[in-house]
Design a protein around this motif. Structure first.
Motif, PDB file in Angstrom:
ATOM      1  N   ARG A  97     -11.308  27.834  32.204  1.00  0.00           N
ATOM      2  CA  ARG A  97     -11.002  26.108  32.034  1.00  0.00           C
ATOM      3  C   ARG A  97      -9.612  26.332  30.674  1.00  0.00           C
ATOM      4  O   ARG A  97      -9.207  25.393  30.629  1.00  0.00           O
ATOM      5  N   ARG A  98     -10.923  26.650  30.149  1.00  0.00           N
ATOM      6  CA  ARG A  98      -9.867  26.174  28.488  1.00  0.00           C
ATOM      7  C   ARG A  98      -7.906  26.876  28.601  1.00  0.00           C
ATOM      8  O   ARG A  98      -7.412  26.189  28.327  1.00  0.00           O
ATOM      9  N   ARG A  99      -8.336  27.730  29.254  1.00  0.00           N
ATOM     10  CA  ARG A  99      -6.678  28.551  29.177  1.00  0.00           C
ATOM     11  C   ARG A  99      -6.062  27.311  30.001  1.00  0.00           C
ATOM     12  O   ARG A  99      -5.069  26.359  29.361  1.00  0.00           O
ATOM     13  N   PHE A 140      -5.528  23.705  28.299  1.00  0.00           N
ATOM     14  CA  PHE A 140      -4.550  24.581  26.747  1.00  0.00           C
ATOM     15  C   PHE A 140      -3.586  23.800  27.377  1.00  0.00           C
ATOM     16  O   PHE A 140      -2.121  23.584  26.725  1.00  0.00           O
ATOM     17  N   GLY A 141      -3.295  25.432  28.529  1.00  0.00           N
ATOM     18  CA  GLY A 141      -1.690  24.900  28.705  1.00  0.00           C
ATOM     19  C   GLY A 141      -1.355  24.026  29.247  1.00  0.00           C
ATOM     20  O   GLY A 141       0.342  23.521  28.720  1.00  0.00           O
ATOM     21  N   LEU A 142      -2.252  23.016  30.409  1.00  0.00           N
ATOM     22  CA  LEU A 142      -1.146  21.659  30.567  1.00  0.00           C
ATOM     23  C   LEU A 142      -1.036  20.741  29.402  1.00  0.00           C
ATOM     24  O   LEU A 142      -0.234  19.997  29.144  1.00  0.00           O
ATOM     25  N   LEU A 143      -1.970  20.517  28.405  1.00  0.00           N
ATOM     26  CA  LEU A 143      -1.410  20.452  27.330  1.00  0.00           C
ATOM     27  C   LEU A 143      -0.544  20.668  26.651  1.00  0.00           C
ATOM     28  O   LEU A 143       0.338  19.572  26.083  1.00  0.00           O
ATOM     29  N   LEU A 144      -0.039  21.609  26.238  1.00  0.00           N
ATOM     30  CA  LEU A 144       1.106  21.605  25.713  1.00  0.00           C
ATOM     31  C   LEU A 144       2.160  21.389  26.689  1.00  0.00           C
ATOM     32  O   LEU A 144       3.078  20.853  25.728  1.00  0.00           O
ATOM     33  N   THR A 183       1.272  29.675  29.121  1.00  0.00           N
ATOM     34  CA  THR A 183      -0.198  29.979  28.528  1.00  0.00           C
ATOM     35  C   THR A 183      -0.742  29.995  30.123  1.00  0.00           C
ATOM     36  O   THR A 183      -1.369  30.919  30.825  1.00  0.00           O
ATOM     37  N   LEU A 184      -0.147  29.286  30.572  1.00  0.00           N
ATOM     38  CA  LEU A 184      -0.747  28.494  32.049  1.00  0.00           C
ATOM     39  C   LEU A 184      -0.024  30.223  32.951  1.00  0.00           C
ATOM     40  O   LEU A 184      -1.123  30.150  34.101  1.00  0.00           O
ATOM     41  N   GLY A 185       0.531  30.703  32.381  1.00  0.00           N
ATOM     42  CA  GLY A 185       0.615  32.306  33.785  1.00  0.00           C
ATOM     43  C   GLY A 185       0.020  32.277  34.189  1.00  0.00           C
ATOM     44  O   GLY A 185       0.221  32.533  35.559  1.00  0.00           O
ATOM     45  N   PRO A 186      -1.034  33.209  34.206  1.00  0.00           N
ATOM     46  CA  PRO A 186      -2.420  33.740  34.254  1.00  0.00           C
ATOM     47  C   PRO A 186      -2.605  32.841  35.613  1.00  0.00           C
ATOM     48  O   PRO A 186      -3.024  33.210  36.703  1.00  0.00           O
ATOM     49  N   VAL A 187      -3.014  31.076  35.331  1.00  0.00           N
ATOM     50  CA  VAL A 187      -3.045  30.815  36.757  1.00  0.00           C
ATOM     51  C   VAL A 187      -2.126  30.665  37.391  1.00  0.00           C
ATOM     52  O   VAL A 187      -2.599  30.268  38.859  1.00  0.00           O
ATOM     53  N   ILE A 188      -1.183  30.280  36.727  1.00  0.00           N
ATOM     54  CA  ILE A 188      -0.564  30.094  37.715  1.00  0.00           C
ATOM     55  C   ILE A 188       0.336  31.671  39.069  1.00  0.00           C
ATOM     56  O   ILE A 188       0.243  31.184  40.323  1.00  0.00           O
TER      57      ILE A 188
END
Ligand SMILES: Nc1ncnc2c1ncn2[C@@H]1O[C@H](COP(=O)(O)OP(=O)(O)O)[C@@H](O)[C@H]1O
Ligand SMILES: [Mg+2]
Lengths: 846, 243
Positions: free
Chosen positions: A410-412, A415-419, A452-457
């Motif tokens: 969830r941190r990732r 963090f990605g969204l924050l960036l 950063t969000l790569g793995p999530v999307i």
């Protein structure tokens, strides 16, 4: 531990090769561009020290206007100085020189070289002289108004032999000469692909420039004085009213070399920028390969941990491996780069840009830079995977499979969204008034956030993109789709290089599309005629002003007008003035006059743009001091203000302004309005005949002309695409490596599938579609980012006159098609490897 | 009922390696497996059981001899046709790693059919699924199934395409005895109720006693046969073989 690390490397040569491949590619571009730039620099240095070898002094005017983009316009000097210099004690021989525009027309009626796009076309003086730049290789120098000498390359390209008739176009028009000689420059057939037509001094003055003037004087001493003493003596002999300076041969050589160096440094910076981008993309690949191979060795590492190795030791073993790979890869990359620069030179040669021969220059800085940067990038990319490997619990040794553990924290996500939010906020801040310089930071935030969000999307997007594969290919498609989504971290890391490359290409395409649309709009608004004659010669040569006059006399033509550009000094700064013919411009080319009439524009007046008037609080009746290139100072009264400054710029003057000066002016375009009722067919015939008479310029219909103008940006685009191609290659190699490692990891699965009835071609299909999905994932996200980035850049350039943003639809479609093709191509080898999986080894458990 | 042969091996030899390191894993083996029967292959470790199965199933090339499956001589087949033969005519159950991790249980069961772009006989497939009690596990992926459930999926896959013969190599080797017996009962049921032909490699006398017939291998040769075995009979027989 070091020995274990070394064994780990040598034990798996294939892995070493794959990991090094990414390093090799990245560093080879780095060293290749460095070596190429250095070689080019040295080549030109040598050329000019050769050329001025026997020139002891060099006399020229001190009057010079420096304009934007490093353009320089130096005033000419009177020809009587030649005799004056010849009388100076210590001078053995002199030669006056002229460098002017001249274009050689081939036997087929077409000018030699590509108009404007290629290297320049020169006219000059060729004569017997001790320090001559030119040496005759066949025939003799020209003597008299009907003779010409050509450089060797041009003579060869135009298939000219001695005594042939050669048509040459210059500022004063076109004329036919007899070829009496062929010359070479230093030891090359012609410098840098330029063409040269050489005349005797009198003909050169009268045909190329203005009678009575030359550009400079080359002096050869008799040996009684040193170069410095000679220069001083000449300087003292010329009255200061002539405003000249005398340089030694060494000084002019150095100055020319420096000028070329500056011009080349732009090129070098461009090349190295893109090679660093490629290396950055490559670092993703290196990181990915280390991650995968660390994951595949999880059991091995766990075993080491179980038998007592500390976390640190496991990590260190991997770091040592990365140092070895980094050194090995960069060293090979260095040599590969040297080969690459050779290929680049060969490419230039093939494009008939003949560079003087001379070995490759491999500067020690390039060697050190390549190795150090390659090593740092490799070790830095291996750092995270190595640390992760150290954290493997010893228990993992007992586990069966060694598939990368995928925990999407969830941190990732946060963090990605924050960036991304930070980036968006920064960009919004800029659009609502903050300084443009924050845009870069905003873009960087958005990019890092996306990566950063790569793995999530990756998983949802890959599943979505894989849908058609499933529809098309049934269960093989399903497996491809699931395979591309089963390890989102790996997939996103593999797609990241594609993403970056595509985002950059898309942004450039968006910028180009916006510029094209803008140019199209501007010309549609301002060009009111039916035909135009265009020339590509920017700043050097162009259309003779009498062409427009000739066309004006044609019965089919209602009106024709020429528009040109003039370099002058205003308030001590170089400026461009647009020159028009006030008598003919009305109704053909509209600059949007808001006050004044064209009749008000004379040799004593000037028009300024509305923006200029507002910014400088200028009004009708104010005066401006304009210094022409021949140092004449004119005081011009503002007699009109115009709105459309996209083409006309800040200042517009009448072409009569330079009537009584030594300044030469060309038209850059001639715009033509036909009489009503004249058919296109007959118009084209008569207009083409007029153009042919000058051997210069291209006749275009209004639509063609506008398309050409708005398409001119595509040349630049081609260069940038070419350079970004480096990154694309690395991205493709990244996909290949990942697929190979995945195939290796899934051997048992593939063996099982083969056992229960999957054919080899189905195995290939599965790998291929996985590759296509991964590549498309990068492309789709890259396009989204790229369009955004393009918009931001266009927005940042709004003050430079870009007013509207266009989505580059065509390029976007091409990119998607290309991503598909790349996916297919990248899969070829891994798919083949997959079919070679040993069936039995896979299903019989060890 | 007259039972024709579903698979026949004639004088099959298999040699690994060359010269000094030569291993004769199968030495002139001839054997027939009858249609509609459950046959077990037993023998000590290294006796060539797996090798025989691999050669007969077209997974490995034999050095000598011939094999026919459903009257097709497999030695003459090219890789592509051999693959199709395995897909359409042969079912497989391995000891472990039987399932494709990215596919659901249902997709795994239908895998050979899906690979052949073949709808199959839906009524039959449902019957198979019911027989192995997998109705409520169909949408799960292998990682969400227990070892026993995974082997049941594997058995269902082997049955789904109504193959001429099913080869199982120690299908219960990795399971506890209760789960193992469950699988063996399903295989028994598949033969009795669904009329399938099964050849199973095992070294466990209890497992072997589920079969109609046991073929014993020793040092790559057929060492004997036993019909209608019970665990006691098997143990006795093995003692006699000097095991
Ligand atoms: N790929 C191979 N290479 C060399 N020898 C092998 C290979 N596979 C099996 N063997 C040998 O063949 C013999 C039979 O093996 P296998 O059929 O696996 O026996 P079982 O399944 O009965 O335990 C053994 O001696 C084994 O070591
Ligand atoms: Mg075995």
């Amino acid at each position: 531990m070091f020995r274990i690390a070394l064994k780990g490397i040598l034990g798996r040569k294939a892995r070493l090769v794959l990991t090094s491949l990414a390093v090799i590619l990245g560093t080879s571009f780095l060293s290749g561009t460095a070596v190429f730039s250095a070689t080019l620099n040295r080549t030109f240095d040598n050329l000019f020290s050769d050329v001025f070898r026997n020139v002891d002094s060099y006399v020229r005017s001190t009057q010079v206007i420096e304009a934007d983009f490093g353009a320089e316009e130096r005033q000419r000097i009177p020809v009587e100085l030649v005799d004056m210099v010849k009388q100076v004690p210590g001078v053995a021989d002199v030669q006056a020189d002229i460098q002017a525009f001249a274009r050689i027309i081939g036997k087929d009626g077409q000018p030699l070289g590509s108009e404007g796009a290629g290297p320049p076309t020169f006219g000059g003086v060729g004569q017997e002289f001790k320090g001559a730049l030119w040496t005759i290789s066949e025939g003799r120098f020209a003597a008299g108004p009907t003779e010409v000498v050509l450089d060797e390359s041009s003579a060869k390209a135009g298939k000219f032999a001695l005594n042939d008739k050669v048509k040459v176009v210059a500022q004063t028009g076109s004329r036919e000469f007899t070829l009496v000689g062929i010359a070479s420059y230093g030891d090359v057939r012609s410098p840098g692909g330029a063409t040269f037509a050489l005349f005797d001094l009198a003909t050169a003055q009268e045909f190329l420039a203005k009678p009575g003037f030359v550009d400079d004087i080359l002096v050869s001493g008799d040996g009684t004085l040193s170069d410095e003493e000679l220069a001083k003596a000449i300087s003292a002999a010329i009255p200061s009213s002539y405003k000249t300076e005398t340089l030694t041969g060494a000084q002019i050589t150095k100055e020319t070399q420096d000028q070329i160096g500056t011009a080349l440094s732009f090129f070098s910076i461009l090349l190295s920028t893109f090679s660093y981008i490629a290396l950055g993309v490559g670092s993703f690949v290196i990181y990915n390969v280390f991650s995968i191979s660390a994951a595949q060795r999880q059991r091995e590492n766990a075993l080491l941990r179980a038998i007592g190795a500390s976390k640190k030791q496991v990590t260190r073993a991997l770091m040592i491996e990365s140092v070895v790979v980094g050194l090995f890869g960069s060293t090979i990359g260095l040599f590969a780069g040297i080969g690459l620069s050779k290929a680049l030179s060969a490419l230039l040669k093939a494009a008939s840009i003949d560079l003087p021969s001379g070995g490759l220059v491999v500067p020690s800085s390039a060697i050190i830079n390549t190795i150090v940067v390659g090593l740092i990038v490799t070790v830095a990319s291996a750092w995270l995977p190595a640390r992760r490997a150290g954290r493997v619990p010893p228990l993992a040794a007992m586990r069966e499979t060694a598939i990368e553990v995928v925990a999407l924290s969830r941190r990732r996500t946060l963090f990605g969204l924050l960036l991304i939010a930070l980036g968006a906020a920064t960009i919004i801040a800029v659009t609502s008034g903050a300084s443009n310089k924050w845009l870069g930071l905003g873009i960087l935030f958005v990019f890092s956030g996306t990566i950063t969000l790569g793995p999530v999307i990756a998983r949802p997007v890959a599943l979505l993109l894989g849908k058609p594969a499933e529809k098309l290919r049934g269960v093989t498609g399903t497996m491809a789709r699931q395979n591309s989504a089963r390890n989102p971290k790996r997939t996103s890391r593999t797609a990241a290089p594609v993403l970056i490359g595509v985002a950059l290409v898309t942004a450039v395409a968006a910028l180009a599309a916006s510029i094209s649309t803008q140019i199209d709009g501007v010309f549609t608004q301002q060009f009111k005629g039916d035909y135009a004659i265009s020339t590509n010669a920017r700043g050097f040569g162009g259309l003779s002003p009498s062409l427009a006059d000739d066309i004006n006399t044609l019965p089919e033509v209602e009106r024709a007008t020429g528009i040109g550009l003039l370099t002058v000094k205003i308030d001590g700064k170089g400026q461009y003035l647009t020159t028009i013919n006030p008598a003919t411009v009305d109704g053909v080319f509209d600059i949007g006059l808001t006050s004044g009439t064209y009749a008000d524009l004379t040799a004593e007046t000037i028009f300024v743009s509305q923006k200029y008037a507002e910014n400088n609080k200028a009004k009708l009746g104010d005066t401006l001091q304009v210094t022409l290139a021949d140092a004449q100072v004119k005081t011009l009264t503002i007699a009109g203000i115009y709105e459309f400054d996209d083409i006309a710029g800040k200042y517009t003057v009448s072409r009569d302004l330079i009537k009584d000066s030594t300044v030469i002016n060309f038209d850059l375009g001639v715009y033509i309005k036909l009489k009503s009722g004249v058919s296109d067919q007959s118009a084209r015939t008569v207009l083409q005949a007029a153009v042919d008479k000058y051997g210069q310029g291209t006749l275009l219909s209004k639509r063609e002309y506008i398309d050409k103008q708005s398409g001119s940006i595509n040349q630049l685009l081609g260069l940038i695409y070419g350079l970004l191609f480096l990154s694309v290659i690395i991205a493709v190699v990244g996909i290949i490596i990942t697929l190979l490692l995945s195939v290796f990891e899934r051997q048992r699965e593939i063996g099982l599938l083969r056992a229960v009835g999957m054919t080899k071609s189905q195995v290939r299909t599965t790998v291929r579609w996985e590759s296509v999905i991964t590549s498309l994932l990068g492309a789709v996200v890259g396009i989204v980012l790229g369009v955004g980035l393009g918009w931001v850049i266009v927005y940042a350039l709004r003050d430079q006159g870009l007013s509207s943003f266009s989505v580059p639809v065509g390029p976007t479609v091409s990119i998607l098609v290309m991503a598909f093709v790349i996916g297919v191509l990248a899969a070829v080898y891994p798919a083949w490897r997959a079919t070679r999986v040993n069936l039995l080894a896979a299903i019989t458990t060890a | 009922m007259n039972n024709p042969s579903a698979a026949t091996a004639t004088n099959v030899s298999k040699i690994y390696g060359h010269g000094d390191s030569e291993v004769r894993a199968l030495d002139n083996v001839s054997v027939q497996f009858e249609t509609g029967k459950f046959t077990a292959i037993m023998g000590p470790s290294g006796s060539g059981k797996s090798t025989l199965m691999h050669c007969m199933a077209g997974l490995d090339e034999m050095t000598q001899g011939s094999v026919t499956i459903a009257d097709i001589d497999i030695a003459s087949l090219k890789d592509k046709d051999l693959t199709k033969l395995r897909r359409d005519k042969i079912g497989f159950v391995f000891q472990s790693f039987n399932l494709v991790p990215t596919l659901t249980a249902d997709e795994n069961i239908r895998l050979p059919l899906l690979l052949g772009n073949n709808k199959g006989n839906e009524e039959w497939i449902q019957k198979v699924i019911n027989t192995v009690h997998l109705q409520d596990r169909l949408t799960h992926r292998p990682s969400e199934l227990s070892g026993g459930q995974q082997q049941r999926v594997a058995v269902a896959r082997a049955l789904a395409s109504e193959p001429a013969i099913i080869f199982a190599d120690e299908p219960t080797g990795n399971l506890d005895s209760t789960t193992g017996n469950e699988i063996l009962s399903f295989m028994r049921k598949a033969v009795d109720e669904l009329g399938q032909t099964i050849v199973m490699v095992t070294h466990d006398p209890v497992s072997a006693s589920y079969a109609d017939r046991i073929v014993f291998l020793k040092d790559g040769k057929i060492a004997g046969e036993l019909l209608n075995p019970t665990p006691e009979l098997v143990l006795d027989y093995m003692k006699n073989l000097g095991h």
